[in-house]
Design an enzyme around this catalytic site. Structure first.
Site, mmCIF file in Angstrom:
data_model
loop_
_atom_site.group_PDB
_atom_site.id
_atom_site.type_symbol
_atom_site.label_atom_id
_atom_site.label_comp_id
_atom_site.label_asym_id
_atom_site.label_seq_id
_atom_site.Cartn_x
_atom_site.Cartn_y
_atom_site.Cartn_z
ATOM 1 C CB ALA A 1 -18.316 55.261 34.462
ATOM 2 C CB THR B 1 -15.122 55.773 31.634
ATOM 3 O OG1 THR B 1 -15.420 56.103 32.971
ATOM 4 C CG2 THR B 1 -15.464 54.320 31.387
ATOM 5 C CB ALA B 2 -11.778 58.467 35.202
ATOM 6 C CB SER C 1 -14.234 61.521 22.595
ATOM 7 O OG SER C 1 -15.087 62.518 22.094
ATOM 8 C CE1 TYR D 1 -13.843 65.878 26.914
ATOM 9 C CE2 TYR D 1 -14.842 66.188 24.749
ATOM 10 C CZ TYR D 1 -14.606 65.397 25.869
ATOM 11 O OH TYR D 1 -15.122 64.121 25.920
ATOM 12 C CE LYS E 1 -12.026 61.452 25.897
ATOM 13 N NZ LYS E 1 -11.929 60.613 27.116
ATOM 14 N N PRO F 1 -17.353 57.583 21.251
ATOM 15 C CG PRO F 1 -18.319 57.339 23.349
ATOM 16 C CD PRO F 1 -17.000 57.517 22.671
ATOM 17 C CB VAL G 1 -23.052 60.109 25.448
ATOM 18 C CG1 VAL G 1 -23.757 58.950 26.135
ATOM 19 C CG2 VAL G 1 -21.828 59.609 24.682
HETATM 20 P P1 NDP Z 1 -18.729 62.672 33.416
HETATM 21 O O1 NDP Z 1 -18.254 64.052 33.669
HETATM 22 O O2 NDP Z 1 -20.072 62.291 33.886
HETATM 23 O O3 NDP Z 1 -17.694 61.608 33.962
HETATM 24 C C1 NDP Z 1 -16.336 61.869 34.034
HETATM 25 C C2 NDP Z 1 -15.747 60.982 35.109
HETATM 26 O O4 NDP Z 1 -14.360 61.239 35.212
HETATM 27 C C3 NDP Z 1 -16.354 61.250 36.489
HETATM 28 O O5 NDP Z 1 -16.487 60.057 37.188
HETATM 29 C C4 NDP Z 1 -15.296 62.129 37.134
HETATM 30 O O6 NDP Z 1 -15.285 62.061 38.552
HETATM 31 C C5 NDP Z 1 -14.056 61.483 36.571
HETATM 32 N N1 NDP Z 1 -12.909 62.368 36.714
HETATM 33 C C6 NDP Z 1 -12.722 63.605 36.197
HETATM 34 N N2 NDP Z 1 -11.541 64.109 36.604
HETATM 35 C C7 NDP Z 1 -10.989 63.162 37.407
HETATM 36 C C8 NDP Z 1 -9.783 63.087 38.154
HETATM 37 N N3 NDP Z 1 -8.882 64.091 38.189
HETATM 38 N N4 NDP Z 1 -9.545 61.953 38.861
HETATM 39 C C9 NDP Z 1 -10.423 60.921 38.886
HETATM 40 N N5 NDP Z 1 -11.587 60.947 38.210
HETATM 41 C C10 NDP Z 1 -11.850 62.055 37.482
HETATM 42 O O7 NDP Z 1 -18.619 62.486 31.842
HETATM 43 P P2 NDP Z 1 -19.054 61.300 30.884
HETATM 44 O O8 NDP Z 1 -19.589 60.150 31.623
HETATM 45 O O9 NDP Z 1 -19.854 61.895 29.808
HETATM 46 O O10 NDP Z 1 -17.640 60.970 30.277
HETATM 47 C C11 NDP Z 1 -16.983 59.744 30.517
HETATM 48 C C12 NDP Z 1 -15.951 59.581 29.438
HETATM 49 O O11 NDP Z 1 -16.603 59.546 28.171
HETATM 50 C C13 NDP Z 1 -14.931 60.704 29.354
HETATM 51 O O12 NDP Z 1 -13.694 60.135 29.052
HETATM 52 C C14 NDP Z 1 -15.444 61.557 28.192
HETATM 53 O O13 NDP Z 1 -14.409 62.257 27.577
HETATM 54 C C15 NDP Z 1 -16.003 60.478 27.290
HETATM 55 N N6 NDP Z 1 -16.988 60.919 26.326
HETATM 56 C C16 NDP Z 1 -18.182 61.495 26.707
HETATM 57 C C17 NDP Z 1 -19.122 61.881 25.767
HETATM 58 C C18 NDP Z 1 -20.447 62.495 26.126
HETATM 59 O O14 NDP Z 1 -21.136 63.010 25.231
HETATM 60 N N7 NDP Z 1 -20.867 62.471 27.370
HETATM 61 C C19 NDP Z 1 -18.845 61.722 24.320
HETATM 62 C C20 NDP Z 1 -17.592 61.092 24.032
HETATM 63 C C21 NDP Z 1 -16.710 60.703 24.998
HETATM 64 P P3 NDP Z 1 -16.259 63.017 39.440
HETATM 65 O O15 NDP Z 1 -17.631 62.374 39.345
HETATM 66 O O16 NDP Z 1 -15.674 62.948 40.786
HETATM 67 O O17 NDP Z 1 -16.189 64.379 38.811
#
Ligand code: NDP
Length: 359
Positions: A17, A81-82, A125, A155, A159, A184, A187
């Site tokens: 994000a 995205t969260a 995902s 996990y 998703k 994706p 990543v």
């Molecule tokens: P991150 O863990 O960096 O980001 C996850 C985000 O979700 C963070 O901002 C986190 O907040 C927020 N979050 C988690 N729980 C809550 C909650 N209860 N309330 C509000 N916010 C929440 O992961 P990514 O950037 O990698 O993932 C982003 C998205 O992409 C997700 O949906 C993930 O499933 C998806 N994805 C990621 C991949 C990867 O390889 N990285 C591959 C495919 C999909 P905080 O910072 O406060 O924890």
């Protein structure tokens, strides 16, 4: 520019994000990001170019009903995205499924209430497509993961349920907005913030001795900046629709180790033993039972199989081109060193007169 209204990005502090926020600002958009803590605790977002004039951060938690009402108010485009991205959690229902699914419903309900939303771009995902490689199959957007559960790859399960909830919501409520999902694979790439993402952590684990051996596992990879671009193209192109599998190229664990070795990282404790053969896979099957539960399940469902997928739809419809993955891996390494996630390897002690090799 498509809209002069703010674009809402949920979970703005996340690895993916934050890059979406950066790119939206770079393209001149106003952005409203949601975060879990006091907005002042995200200086890496607040100092992005354009942030002073065009970025607003507001607090919202996925589990609080109505929490996103203010965030999406007056927005035409919402990027959701969260979602928790963690493996090996204590309580999969509480820690993964509830925030992913209820959070998706909360965000979509807020969009419905707001009235003016035109499109929601949802970060799904590959996990919603499959949790296991099938050597004779090429996965596409038509495939759905039907295997995961609370016990098997939770996990992936979270998703899958969250994306299903999003599509069901559209069918049930017939809102004025449409839904596009970006799916994706793994990543990687540089992080704008200080946290270590689960996907980059895998590269760190390879470099810090967590994997004592290479095994016959492979994944699709995509650079985080390309994933951000894919979200923005999905917003900007009115003809975008449905799901988009988002992955640049596939690499085996062995390929990653070879890239690291040939790029000057041979002094890190990279895996030394090669168990990529058929016999090695059988041994790894047995050893997988010694791993944390979810890692073990993943190994058993994927070892010795080649993951094949088709990224034609995203290339054709969104005109996506992808960065090469080798430079992306090396940038991830440099970035983890910069943030202090990857300690420099221990240097061999220089020989002294008392050293055993002097005798
Ligand atoms: P991150 O863990 O960096 O980001 C996850 C985000 O979700 C963070 O901002 C986190 O907040 C927020 N979050 C988690 N729980 C809550 C909650 N209860 N309330 C509000 N916010 C929440 O992961 P990514 O950037 O990698 O993932 C982003 C998205 O992409 C997700 O949906 C993930 O499933 C998806 N994805 C990621 C991949 C990867 O390889 N990285 C591959 C495919 C999909 P905080 O910072 O406060 O924890």
């Amino acid at each position: 520019m498509l809209t002069s209204k703010p674009v809402c990005v949920t979970g703005a502090s996340g690895f993916i994000a934050a890059h979406i926020v950066r790119e939206l600002l770079a393209r001149g958009y106003r952005v409203r990001g949601t975060v879990r803590n006091n907005p002042k605790s995200y200086p890496f977002l607040l100092s992005l170019p354009g942030a002073t004039e065009r970025l607003e951060l507001i607090e919202a938690d996925l589990l609080s009903s109505g929490a996103y009402d203010r965030a999406v108010e007056g927005c035409e485009y919402v990027m959701h995205t969260a979602s928790p991205y963690q493996l090996n959690v204590k309580n999969p229902q509480r820690d993964l499924v509830d925030p992913a699914v209820n959070g998706t419903e909360n965000v979509l309900e807020s969009c419905l209430k707001a009235g003016g939303v035109k499109r929601v771009i949802f970060t799904s995902s590959i996990a919603a497509i499959t949790d296991e490689a099938e050597s004779n199959k090429v996965f596409t957007e038509k495939d759905w993961n039907t295997m995961s559960s609370l016990e098997r790859n939770p996990y992936h399960y979270s998703k899958t349920l969250a994306e299903r909830e999003a599509w069901d919501f559209i069918m049930r409520k017939r809102p004025s907005f449409d839904l596009v999902t970006i799916n994706p694979f793994m990543v990687i790439g540089p992080s704008l913030g200080p946290s270590l993402n689960t996907s980059n952590q895998m590269i760190r684990d390879i470099m810090t001795g967590v994997y004592p051996c290479t095994m016959d596992l492979n994944w699709g990879f995509v650079d985080v900046r390309d994933v951000a671009t894919a979200h923005i193209l999905a917003m900007e192109k009115p003809e975008a629709s449905g799901r988009y599998l988002c992955s640049a190229e596939s690499l085996h664990l062995k390929d990653i180790v070879a890239i690291l070795k040939s790029s000057g990282f041979g002094n890190y404790p990279l895996p030394k033993i090669d168990l990529s053969s058929k016999a090695g896979s059988l041994l790894m099957m047995a050893l997988s039972y010694t791993q944390p539960r979810d890692t073990g399940t993943y190994i058993r469902n994927n070892i010795g199989r080649t993951m094949r997928y088709d990224n034609t739809k995203i290339r054709r419809e969104l005109k996506m081109t992808f960065m090469e993955i080798k430079p992306s891996i090396l940038e991830s390494v440099a970035d983890m060193q910069k943030w202090g996630h990857l300690p420099l390897p221990k240097q061999p002690k220089s020989c002294s007169s008392s050293c055993c090799c002097q005798s």
